[in-house]
Write a protein that holds these residues in place. Structure first.
Motif, PDB file in Angstrom:
ATOM      1  N   MET A 210      20.964  -3.974 -26.732  1.00  0.00           N
ATOM      2  CA  MET A 210      20.802  -5.293 -27.343  1.00  0.00           C
ATOM      3  C   MET A 210      19.341  -5.663 -27.546  1.00  0.00           C
ATOM      4  O   MET A 210      19.032  -6.643 -28.235  1.00  0.00           O
ATOM      5  N   SER A 211      18.425  -4.880 -26.987  1.00  0.00           N
ATOM      6  CA  SER A 211      16.991  -5.155 -27.168  1.00  0.00           C
ATOM      7  C   SER A 211      16.549  -4.928 -28.607  1.00  0.00           C
ATOM      8  O   SER A 211      15.459  -5.339 -29.001  1.00  0.00           O
ATOM      9  N   LYS A 212      17.402  -4.288 -29.408  1.00  0.00           N
ATOM     10  CA  LYS A 212      17.088  -4.024 -30.812  1.00  0.00           C
ATOM     11  C   LYS A 212      17.565  -5.143 -31.743  1.00  0.00           C
ATOM     12  O   LYS A 212      17.437  -5.039 -32.961  1.00  0.00           O
ATOM     13  N   ASP A 213      18.095  -6.196 -31.151  1.00  0.00           N
ATOM     14  CA  ASP A 213      18.626  -7.307 -31.949  1.00  0.00           C
ATOM     15  C   ASP A 213      17.534  -7.911 -32.826  1.00  0.00           C
ATOM     16  O   ASP A 213      16.364  -7.981 -32.441  1.00  0.00           O
TER      17      ASP A 213
ATOM     18  N   GLY B 130      15.350  -9.200 -21.742  1.00  0.00           N
ATOM     19  CA  GLY B 130      14.363  -9.069 -20.674  1.00  0.00           C
ATOM     20  C   GLY B 130      14.767  -9.836 -19.424  1.00  0.00           C
ATOM     21  O   GLY B 130      14.668  -9.321 -18.301  1.00  0.00           O
ATOM     22  N   LYS B 131      15.258 -11.055 -19.615  1.00  0.00           N
ATOM     23  CA  LYS B 131      15.678 -11.862 -18.464  1.00  0.00           C
ATOM     24  C   LYS B 131      16.884 -11.243 -17.755  1.00  0.00           C
ATOM     25  O   LYS B 131      16.995 -11.304 -16.524  1.00  0.00           O
ATOM     26  N   THR B 132      17.769 -10.636 -18.536  1.00  0.00           N
ATOM     27  CA  THR B 132      18.942 -10.000 -17.937  1.00  0.00           C
ATOM     28  C   THR B 132      18.538  -8.750 -17.161  1.00  0.00           C
ATOM     29  O   THR B 132      19.073  -8.484 -16.075  1.00  0.00           O
ATOM     30  N   LEU B 133      17.594  -7.992 -17.695  1.00  0.00           N
ATOM     31  CA  LEU B 133      17.108  -6.811 -16.978  1.00  0.00           C
ATOM     32  C   LEU B 133      16.401  -7.205 -15.680  1.00  0.00           C
ATOM     33  O   LEU B 133      16.452  -6.458 -14.695  1.00  0.00           O
ATOM     34  N   LYS B 134      15.794  -8.358 -15.668  1.00  0.00           N
ATOM     35  CA  LYS B 134      15.171  -8.845 -14.434  1.00  0.00           C
ATOM     36  C   LYS B 134      16.212  -8.965 -13.325  1.00  0.00           C
ATOM     37  O   LYS B 134      15.934  -8.667 -12.153  1.00  0.00           O
ATOM     38  N   VAL B 135      17.420  -9.386 -13.699  1.00  0.00           N
ATOM     39  CA  VAL B 135      18.507  -9.518 -12.728  1.00  0.00           C
ATOM     40  C   VAL B 135      19.081  -8.153 -12.352  1.00  0.00           C
ATOM     41  O   VAL B 135      19.364  -7.875 -11.181  1.00  0.00           O
ATOM     42  N   LEU B 136      19.228  -7.282 -13.351  1.00  0.00           N
ATOM     43  CA  LEU B 136      19.965  -6.034 -13.154  1.00  0.00           C
ATOM     44  C   LEU B 136      19.179  -4.926 -12.463  1.00  0.00           C
ATOM     45  O   LEU B 136      19.732  -4.194 -11.636  1.00  0.00           O
ATOM     46  N   LEU B 137      17.925  -4.772 -12.829  1.00  0.00           N
ATOM     47  CA  LEU B 137      17.176  -3.599 -12.367  1.00  0.00           C
ATOM     48  C   LEU B 137      17.103  -3.463 -10.847  1.00  0.00           C
ATOM     49  O   LEU B 137      17.286  -2.350 -10.319  1.00  0.00           O
TER      50      LEU B 137
ATOM     51  N   THR C  32      12.760   0.131 -21.993  1.00  0.00           N
ATOM     52  CA  THR C  32      13.159  -0.971 -22.881  1.00  0.00           C
ATOM     53  C   THR C  32      12.159  -2.111 -22.789  1.00  0.00           C
ATOM     54  O   THR C  32      11.742  -2.685 -23.811  1.00  0.00           O
ATOM     55  N   LEU C  33      11.746  -2.451 -21.598  1.00  0.00           N
ATOM     56  CA  LEU C  33      10.764  -3.513 -21.404  1.00  0.00           C
ATOM     57  C   LEU C  33       9.420  -3.144 -22.026  1.00  0.00           C
ATOM     58  O   LEU C  33       8.730  -3.991 -22.614  1.00  0.00           O
TER      59      LEU C  33
ATOM     60  N   VAL D  63       8.731  -9.298 -16.349  1.00  0.00           N
ATOM     61  CA  VAL D  63       9.807  -8.507 -15.747  1.00  0.00           C
ATOM     62  C   VAL D  63       9.333  -7.105 -15.419  1.00  0.00           C
ATOM     63  O   VAL D  63       9.676  -6.538 -14.371  1.00  0.00           O
ATOM     64  N   LEU D  64       8.540  -6.527 -16.318  1.00  0.00           N
ATOM     65  CA  LEU D  64       8.029  -5.180 -16.070  1.00  0.00           C
ATOM     66  C   LEU D  64       7.120  -5.162 -14.853  1.00  0.00           C
ATOM     67  O   LEU D  64       7.188  -4.243 -14.029  1.00  0.00           O
ATOM     68  N   ASP D  65       6.258  -6.158 -14.729  1.00  0.00           N
ATOM     69  CA  ASP D  65       5.379  -6.243 -13.567  1.00  0.00           C
ATOM     70  C   ASP D  65       6.184  -6.361 -12.271  1.00  0.00           C
ATOM     71  O   ASP D  65       5.882  -5.722 -11.255  1.00  0.00           O
ATOM     72  N   LEU D  66       7.253  -7.176 -12.314  1.00  0.00           N
ATOM     73  CA  LEU D  66       8.108  -7.334 -11.141  1.00  0.00           C
ATOM     74  C   LEU D  66       8.830  -6.035 -10.799  1.00  0.00           C
ATOM     75  O   LEU D  66       8.984  -5.670  -9.631  1.00  0.00           O
ATOM     76  N   SER D  67       9.263  -5.319 -11.829  1.00  0.00           N
ATOM     77  CA  SER D  67       9.997  -4.071 -11.592  1.00  0.00           C
ATOM     78  C   SER D  67       9.102  -3.020 -10.983  1.00  0.00           C
ATOM     79  O   SER D  67       9.530  -2.224 -10.142  1.00  0.00           O
ATOM     80  N   LEU D  68       7.837  -3.021 -11.360  1.00  0.00           N
ATOM     81  CA  LEU D  68       6.902  -2.042 -10.795  1.00  0.00           C
ATOM     82  C   LEU D  68       6.623  -2.331  -9.319  1.00  0.00           C
ATOM     83  O   LEU D  68       6.331  -1.445  -8.528  1.00  0.00           O
TER      84      LEU D  68
END
Length: 229
Positions: free
Chosen positions: A167-170, A180-187, A202-203, A221-226
């Motif tokens: 869905m990031s290609k929408d 991005g906000k959903t990936l923050k929850v999922l990752l 994707t991010l 979100v990317l910074d948080l995931s790292l």
């Protein structure tokens, strides 16, 4: 009992407008007298009418019946008719109804369990990701965010994250931002290196987005995931 069986959708709708508490008070009383299964069979036809009522407040109030059925009947309550009703609510033209339907999806998942939702709800939620109207595509993202905590790490990794990343290609920036906000929850929940890497890629692509808000969310979100993954 005969009187209750003859009760019309109009009469129930009047009750709903008067007080949403009547679902728990009045119909829980009927459950004790008639039994949950009989009550279920009696109310589904009326609920089918209420779900498409012209008055959006009727549609909104009728949503509480779904969690009532879930508690009274258990995991087998969601038949084809109720599935269609739930989808109608999730795709309602009024945002308040859609919001309540997403909350209902979360309640159902909490009541009946993540495994039940993986088998019976998630694929239905995915239907909205290809809707031509972006506000309905948002329903997929909001619903997944709402139930993610109840889903298994394996299911999130193998099923949910790949779907959300698509869905990031929408073409609509608001969708991409909410990916991005959903990936923050999922990752953090995935516990799978391949799924986490897919999310990060994707991010990173969203970091190059033409929309500033999308880029901002992706960076956070990317910074948080790292840090946390």
């Amino acid at each position: 009992f005969f009187f209750f069986k003859q009760k019309t959708a109009y009469e129930i709708s009047a009750c709903l407008v008067g007080s949403e508490m009547c679902i728990r008070d009045r119909y829980m009383g009927f459950t004790k007298v008639m039994g949950a299964e009989v009550l279920y069979q009696s109310l589904v036809p009326a609920l089918t009418e209420l779900a498409i009522d012209k008055n959006w407040r009727i549609r909104l109030s009728s949503i509480e019946f779904m969690t009532f059925f879930a508690r009274a009947i258990g995991q087998n309550f969601l038949n084809d008719k109720l599935s269609k009703i739930l989808l109608d609510w999730l795709g309602d033209k009024v945002y308040t109804v859609r919001e309540a339907a997403v909350s209902c999806v979360k309640d159902l998942t909490q009541i009946l369990g993540g495994s039940w939702a993986e088998k019976n709800l998630v694929q239905k939620i995915y239907v909205f990701q290809n809707n031509p109207y972006y506000l309905y595509r948002m329903t997929t993202l909001f619903a997944i965010q709402a139930i993610a905590e109840y889903l298994s790490p394996q299911f999130i990794a193998q099923n949910v994250i790949p779907t959300i990343c698509q869905m990031s290609k929408d073409k609509v920036a608001n969708i991409r931002m909410n990916v991005g906000k959903t990936l923050k929850v999922l990752l953090p929940m995935a516990q799978d290196s391949q799924a986490q890497e897919l999310g990060k890629r994707t991010l990173q692509l969203l970091l190059g987005d033409s929309d500033q808000d999308v880029k901002h969310v992706a960076k956070i979100v990317l910074d948080l995931s790292l840090i946390h993954i």
